[in-house]
Structure formats: C-alpha cells, structure tokens
Design a protein around this motif. Structure first.
Motif, mmCIF file in Angstrom:
data_model
loop_
_atom_site.group_PDB
_atom_site.id
_atom_site.type_symbol
_atom_site.label_atom_id
_atom_site.label_comp_id
_atom_site.label_asym_id
_atom_site.label_seq_id
_atom_site.Cartn_x
_atom_site.Cartn_y
_atom_site.Cartn_z
ATOM 1 N N LYS B 54 -12.090 155.495 133.341
ATOM 2 C CA LYS B 54 -11.152 154.489 132.975
ATOM 3 C C LYS B 54 -10.360 154.721 131.905
ATOM 4 O O LYS B 54 -10.273 155.759 131.161
ATOM 5 N N GLY B 55 -9.671 153.728 131.695
ATOM 6 C CA GLY B 55 -8.599 153.535 130.657
ATOM 7 C C GLY B 55 -7.214 154.062 130.786
ATOM 8 O O GLY B 55 -6.853 154.602 131.849
ATOM 9 N N MET B 56 -6.641 154.077 129.883
ATOM 10 C CA MET B 56 -5.052 154.177 129.973
ATOM 11 C C MET B 56 -4.814 155.561 129.908
ATOM 12 O O MET B 56 -5.598 156.415 129.444
ATOM 13 N N LEU B 57 -3.734 155.785 130.453
ATOM 14 C CA LEU B 57 -3.263 157.325 130.367
ATOM 15 C C LEU B 57 -2.357 157.479 129.043
ATOM 16 O O LEU B 57 -1.956 156.315 128.337
ATOM 17 N N PRO B 58 -2.551 158.654 128.492
ATOM 18 C CA PRO B 58 -1.661 158.752 127.148
ATOM 19 C C PRO B 58 -0.147 158.569 127.633
ATOM 20 O O PRO B 58 0.331 159.070 128.622
ATOM 21 N N PHE B 59 0.370 157.775 126.797
ATOM 22 C CA PHE B 59 1.831 157.426 126.733
ATOM 23 C C PHE B 59 2.473 157.791 125.580
ATOM 24 O O PHE B 59 2.846 157.026 124.822
ATOM 25 N N SER B 60 2.844 159.053 125.291
ATOM 26 C CA SER B 60 3.560 159.683 124.195
ATOM 27 C C SER B 60 4.493 160.826 124.569
ATOM 28 O O SER B 60 3.897 161.623 125.314
ATOM 29 N N THR B 61 5.547 161.124 123.990
ATOM 30 C CA THR B 61 6.461 162.169 124.436
ATOM 31 C C THR B 61 6.284 163.148 123.261
ATOM 32 O O THR B 61 6.434 164.326 123.414
ATOM 33 N N ASP B 62 5.278 162.507 122.217
ATOM 34 C CA ASP B 62 5.363 163.572 121.249
ATOM 35 C C ASP B 62 4.227 164.788 121.328
ATOM 36 O O ASP B 62 4.441 165.733 120.715
ATOM 37 N N TRP B 63 3.188 164.442 122.336
ATOM 38 C CA TRP B 63 2.144 165.481 122.510
ATOM 39 C C TRP B 63 3.091 166.724 122.961
ATOM 40 O O TRP B 63 2.545 167.923 122.694
ATOM 41 N N PHE B 64 4.163 166.635 123.756
ATOM 42 C CA PHE B 64 4.849 167.584 124.419
ATOM 43 C C PHE B 64 5.582 168.417 123.307
ATOM 44 O O PHE B 64 6.241 169.383 123.772
ATOM 45 N N MET B 65 5.609 168.060 121.959
ATOM 46 C CA MET B 65 6.462 168.640 121.142
ATOM 47 C C MET B 65 5.818 169.545 120.338
ATOM 48 O O MET B 65 6.286 170.401 119.658
ATOM 49 N N SER B 66 4.263 169.311 120.222
ATOM 50 C CA SER B 66 3.441 170.319 119.178
ATOM 51 C C SER B 66 3.616 171.925 119.986
ATOM 52 O O SER B 66 3.775 171.788 121.281
ATOM 53 N N TRP B 67 3.451 172.656 119.126
ATOM 54 C CA TRP B 67 3.665 173.984 119.480
ATOM 55 C C TRP B 67 3.065 174.534 121.012
ATOM 56 O O TRP B 67 3.626 174.771 121.944
ATOM 57 N N GLN B 68 1.704 174.501 120.889
ATOM 58 C CA GLN B 68 1.014 175.047 122.221
ATOM 59 C C GLN B 68 1.210 174.087 123.324
ATOM 60 O O GLN B 68 1.977 174.518 124.487
ATOM 61 N N PRO B 69 1.312 172.681 123.328
ATOM 62 C CA PRO B 69 1.490 171.972 124.469
ATOM 63 C C PRO B 69 3.059 172.270 125.080
ATOM 64 O O PRO B 69 3.285 172.373 126.074
ATOM 65 N N ASN B 70 4.174 172.352 124.112
ATOM 66 C CA ASN B 70 5.294 172.455 124.340
ATOM 67 C C ASN B 70 5.593 173.763 125.146
ATOM 68 O O ASN B 70 6.450 173.982 126.012
ATOM 69 N N VAL B 71 4.879 174.851 124.722
ATOM 70 C CA VAL B 71 4.947 176.096 125.464
ATOM 71 C C VAL B 71 4.557 175.940 126.791
ATOM 72 O O VAL B 71 5.160 176.459 127.829
ATOM 73 N N HIS B 72 3.231 175.260 126.792
ATOM 74 C CA HIS B 72 2.713 175.221 128.516
ATOM 75 C C HIS B 72 3.705 174.151 129.148
ATOM 76 O O HIS B 72 3.928 174.474 130.287
#
Lengths: 107, 174
Positions: B54-72
């Motif tokens: 349950k609970g909300m989905l993460p809602f932020s574009t910032d996560w996609f900007m940090s190094w490892q998430p950005n590569v993936h």
C-alpha cells in the motif's frame, strides 16, 4: 583457413542467424526486432522464407548480419569490461548499443 | 468502463499478468488496464500470493538524476525507444517488452535491476508530460535522461564524466 573453409564457416553462421531470427520472431515479435536489429518490413519477409530458401540465402561470400558495434568507443568500452569487469564501461556500452538499434531503425 | 468482450478482457488480464510478474504496483495496473480494482487485487494475490504493497508511489524526477539511477533509466529509455520505433505495439506492451530486455541486460552484466517496473512506468509518464527528456552527450553521443528545458548544448553524461564517488557508497556498483 582457405577460401572453401571461409565460405563454409560464413554459410554456417548465416544459416544459424537466419534460423534463430525466425525462431525469435515466432516467440516474441517486438523483442525479436530489438534483438535482431531488424525492421518490421524485413522481418515480415524473413518469416515467410522456407528452410530451402534459408539454405540458399545463407550461401554467400559475406555475413548477412552487420555488427551492431562499429566504432572505436563502444569497442573499447566492451574491451575494458571484458578485461577488468568494469561495470560502468559495460553499462555505457549497453546504453550506446541500445540507442544505436533505434537510430538504425529510424534512419 | 465495463468490458463486454471476453477476448478483450482476456487481453487485459494478460497485460495485467505481465505487469504483476514484472513487479508492478497496483497503481500501475489501474492506469494501464481497464480491469476493475477488485479483479486486479484478486489477480495480484493469485500471482504473488500476497496483497499488493500500500501507499503512494514515489513522485519525484530527482531520483532519476542521481548517478546510478540515471545510468539505468537511460539504458531503459534507449531500449524503450528502439522497441517502440521498431514494432507496432501498444505503449503498455512496449513498456513490458523494454523492461524485460532491460532486466535481462543488467542481469547479464551481473548488476541489480536498479530501476523497478513501477519506476520505469513513472519515468515514461514523466516523459509524456514533458518533465524529463533525453539529451545527447557531446562526448559519446549516447542519449541520457535529463530534466526537460535544461540547457543541453554542452551536456556531458555521467559515464563520460564520472563523479568521483560514483559506484561507491551505499549503492555500490561492484
């Protein structure tokens, strides 16, 4: 390797590629187009080929499939990964190759 | 909307099944299929043997900007574009297809799938609404996820210019 051996090796690789391509297209079309780097139109023709046609097409002096990687940057990234297992190099190469597949289709 | 056609409903169930197997949260299923919430819950429990988180989905574009998430994320987006341009398929099918290919590729490299299916779906939504975009790196010519409307004329990707702490710390690559 003499000329006969070379053409025989090429024929075998070509035939294996063609047969794999047909199998992949039958399993999951969208996935297959990505894996093979084929257009929908080319795939539609390839699918209809009979085994006898595949054998005839495979007999050629060149490989039917062109390398997905044809520049120094991606090759050196792949080489670096294969040498010391560098994960960033491998991911970098993967990104560039995945992008290339789309570019080829869009061109 | 009520689905009358059994064939259409079977197709929706197949899509939902694919998404659940790949780890989608309930919100993704509700957005991408026409099945009712009750049917989706039952399907989820049947496939996973437990209730969806349950609970909300993460809602932020910032996560996609940090190094490892950005590569993936960039790897996923490149695959998604290739799949989407090569084959005439529905967007949701392109999502599951690209996600399978992404997970397969990172697994072959011995890497964890940093991008979850729910994140990948979120990423596509951010692209649709123009919050994120792809920019071409001026060094390697690869395409990477960036904030939309950011100046990208001199953009250099995180792999051509690796930050000194990249791949170390909690989310270590090795």
């Amino acid at each position: 390797m003499n000329t006969d051996q070379i053409t025989q090796e090429i024929r075998e690789v070509n035939l294996a590629c063609l047969m794999l391509a047909q199998q992949l297209l039958r399993t999951d079309r969208a996935e297959a187009l990505y894996r093979l780097g084929l257009t929908e139109e080319a795939a539609a023709v390839l699918e209809t080929l009979t085994p006898a046609q595949l054998v005839r097409i495979a007999a050629a002096s060149t490989l039917l499939w062109r390398p997905r990687v044809d520049d120094e940057l991606v090759w050196s990234l792949l080489a670096s990964h294969s040498r010391d297992g560098s994960a960033p190099a491998a991911l970098h190469a993967s990104i560039l190759m995945a992008g290339r597949a789309g570019a080829a289709v869009a061109a | 909307m009520r689905q009358k056609s059994v064939v259409a409903e079977a197709r929706q169930i197949r899509i939902a099944t694919d998404l659940i197997r790949l780890g989608a949260r309930l919100q993704v299923l509700e957005a991408e299929t026409t099945l009712s919430r009750e049917r989706l819950l039952r399907l989820y429990k049947e496939l996973r043997g437990k209730s969806p988180p349950k609970g909300m989905l993460p809602f932020s574009t910032d996560w996609f900007m940090s190094w490892q998430p950005n590569v993936h994320s960039s790897l996923f987006m490149n695959i998604f574009h290739s799949v989407n341009t090569a084959a005439a398929i529905e967007p949701v099918e392109a999502l599951t297809c690209a996600y399978r290919l992404y997970s397969e590729q990172v697994a072959l490299l011995g890497q964890p799938a940093v991008l979850s299916l729910t994140r990948a779906w979120r990423l596509l939504k951010f692209f649709e609404c123009g919050m994120l975009a792809l920019a071409r790196c001026t060094r390697c010519a690869g395409r990477f996820v960036v904030h939309a409307h950011e100046p990208v004329r001199r953009y250099v990707c995180g792999l051509c210019h690796m930050p000194s702490r990249a791949g170390r710390g909690a989310a270590a690559l090795h």
